[in-house]
Design a protein around this motif. Structure first.
Motif, short mmCIF file in Angstrom:
data_model
loop_
_atom_site.label_atom_id
_atom_site.label_comp_id
_atom_site.label_asym_id
_atom_site.label_seq_id
_atom_site.Cartn_x
_atom_site.Cartn_y
_atom_site.Cartn_z
N GLN A 149 36.12 37.62 43.08
CA GLN A 149 34.61 37.43 42.52
C GLN A 149 33.67 38.07 42.74
O GLN A 149 32.44 38.24 42.17
N SER A 150 33.64 39.11 43.82
CA SER A 150 32.67 39.74 44.31
C SER A 150 32.45 41.20 43.33
O SER A 150 31.83 41.97 43.32
N MET A 151 33.85 41.30 42.46
CA MET A 151 33.78 42.32 41.86
C MET A 151 33.80 43.82 42.25
O MET A 151 33.64 44.66 41.55
N LYS A 152 33.96 43.68 43.39
CA LYS A 152 34.28 45.13 44.31
C LYS A 152 35.77 45.50 44.42
O LYS A 152 36.46 44.45 44.40
N ALA A 153 36.08 46.72 44.01
CA ALA A 153 37.25 47.20 44.34
C ALA A 153 38.24 46.24 43.58
O ALA A 153 39.34 45.97 44.22
N SER A 154 38.09 46.02 42.48
CA SER A 154 39.08 44.98 41.77
C SER A 154 40.47 45.74 41.47
O SER A 154 41.19 44.89 41.49
N LYS A 155 40.40 46.82 41.17
CA LYS A 155 41.71 47.45 40.78
C LYS A 155 42.47 47.44 42.38
O LYS A 155 43.77 46.98 42.07
N GLU A 156 41.98 47.77 43.43
CA GLU A 156 42.69 47.70 44.60
C GLU A 156 43.17 46.36 44.97
O GLU A 156 44.26 45.96 45.46
N LYS A 157 42.59 45.42 44.80
CA LYS A 157 42.83 43.97 45.00
C LYS A 157 43.83 43.37 44.04
O LYS A 157 44.71 42.65 44.55
N SER B 111 39.18 41.41 32.52
CA SER B 111 40.07 41.56 31.42
C SER B 111 39.76 42.68 30.45
O SER B 111 40.54 43.28 29.81
N ARG B 112 38.43 43.05 30.64
CA ARG B 112 38.10 44.45 29.56
C ARG B 112 38.51 45.65 29.87
O ARG B 112 38.59 46.30 29.18
N ASP B 113 38.90 45.76 31.44
CA ASP B 113 39.66 47.16 31.63
C ASP B 113 40.91 46.94 31.68
O ASP B 113 41.69 46.38 32.38
N PHE C 155 47.49 37.58 36.62
CA PHE C 155 47.00 37.73 35.21
C PHE C 155 45.82 36.77 35.08
O PHE C 155 45.03 37.23 34.09
N ILE C 156 45.94 35.31 35.52
CA ILE C 156 44.85 34.52 35.34
C ILE C 156 43.62 35.00 35.71
O ILE C 156 42.70 35.01 35.12
N SER C 157 43.69 35.66 36.92
CA SER C 157 42.47 36.36 37.69
C SER C 157 41.87 37.29 36.88
O SER C 157 40.58 37.75 36.70
N ILE C 158 42.80 38.43 36.10
CA ILE C 158 42.20 39.51 35.41
C ILE C 158 41.73 38.90 34.20
O ILE C 158 40.58 39.05 33.67
#
Length: 309
Positions: free
Chosen positions: A113-121, A155-157, A147-150
């Motif tokens: 939800q913080s949108m920080k380090a999304s790929k790592e998470k 989802s755009r990346d 996938f729900i979280s993405i």
């Protein structure tokens, strides 16, 4: 009166929860005492207790850190009370490991939800879930939550959609390496692990049947209340609550699918349900409603625990 004891998160509350976990863990384990004469089994029981305790406080941390619950001890005590419905979980190290890894994944996914380090998470969450599947295969279904979280947040990346498969490939390579070293038939292992059984007629006695029925009723009650109150909760937390609800239903699906079925597999639904129960209790406007809800769960869990000893 009783619920108010856990209204604030204090060192005394933490100590009380640790004592209660230890008390009920010991009461259940003492039913069979052969493990007391073996140093290896003693270490195993001690490790199992620490794993249960870690799961309790990790669930509480997930709720508080992400604003899903207030700074109270409700989540921890609800986790324990819901666990008491199925005391055999306290001896099932495999499902406890699977549940703990799923909790680590849930922590990473909710913090998206913080949108920080999304790929790592996303990668970390996928990795934890795949590791959980090594202890209980159908835990792999929690990748649906990834996938729900993405979809809900990033989802755009397009690279985010690939990360779960990279994690799967990494664990798969390591798994193949170790199975080759220990001469394990990988295909046979996967075939046995992925068996399904939709029957729910495994109950050994009436007490287990009653505990299961009460647990389902309690679960549906708190899930339903979350559905009807979701729109009234802070917009920043609504997506996170949706993930918690999704996690509960995925855990229920894992239970339904699992072969060699037992109530132990419902361990995967306990953490999200504890968060939902806490959210309801803290959202209640009157102390009377809080005491009634908490008191009913307390009485039902104690009855279920004692009746299965």
């Amino acid at each position: 009166m009783i619920a108010s004891v856990f209204k604030k998160s204090t060192p005394l509350n933490y100590a009380l929860i640790v004592f209660l976990v230890l008390f009920f863990f010991f009461i259940y384990q003492i039913q069979e005492t052969s493990w007391m004469s073996s140093g290896v089994l003693l270490l195993k029981k001690g490790f199992t207790f620490l794993l249960v305790l870690a799961s309790v406080f990790l669930t509480s941390f997930i709720g508080k850190r992400n604003g899903l619950t207030k700074d109270s001890g409700y989540t921890a005590i609800f986790f324990l009370l819901l666990l008491l419905f199925f005391p055999t979980i306290l001896s099932n190290l495999s499902i406890l490991f699977a549940n703990f890894f799923v909790l680590l994944a849930l922590r990473r996914l909710i913090s998206l939800q913080s949108m920080k380090a999304s790929k790592e998470k996303i990668f970390d969450a996928s990795l934890w879930i795949i590791l959980a599947s090594l202890f209980h295969f159908w835990s792999i279904l929690f990748l649906i939550l990834v996938f729900i979280s993405i979809i809900l947040l990033v989802s755009r990346d397009y690279t985010n959609w690939v990360l779960p498969f990279i994690a799967l490939l990494a664990v798969g390579i390591l798994f193949a390496f170790f199975t080759s070293i220990f001469d394990i038939n990988t295909l046979q292992y996967l075939e046995n692990a992925s068996q399904t059984n939709f029957a729910i007629d495994y109950f050994k006695n009436t007490s287990e049947n009653i505990a299961f029925s009460i647990y389902v009723s309690v679960a549906l009650f708190f899930v339903f209340l979350m559905f009807i109150s979701l729109s009234h909760r802070p917009s920043m937390t609504q997506t996170s609550y949706k993930k918690v609800v999704a996690s509960f239903f995925i855990g229920a699906i894992v239970f339904v699918l699992s072969a060699n079925k037992s109530s132990d597999f419902l361990a995967l639904t306990i953490a999200p349900l504890a968060i939902l129960a806490t959210a309801h209790l803290e959202h209640s406007q009157t102390r009377f409603k809080q005491e009634i809800a908490f008191g009913l769960v307390l009485l039902c869990s104690l009855y279920s625990f004692v009746s299965q000893l």
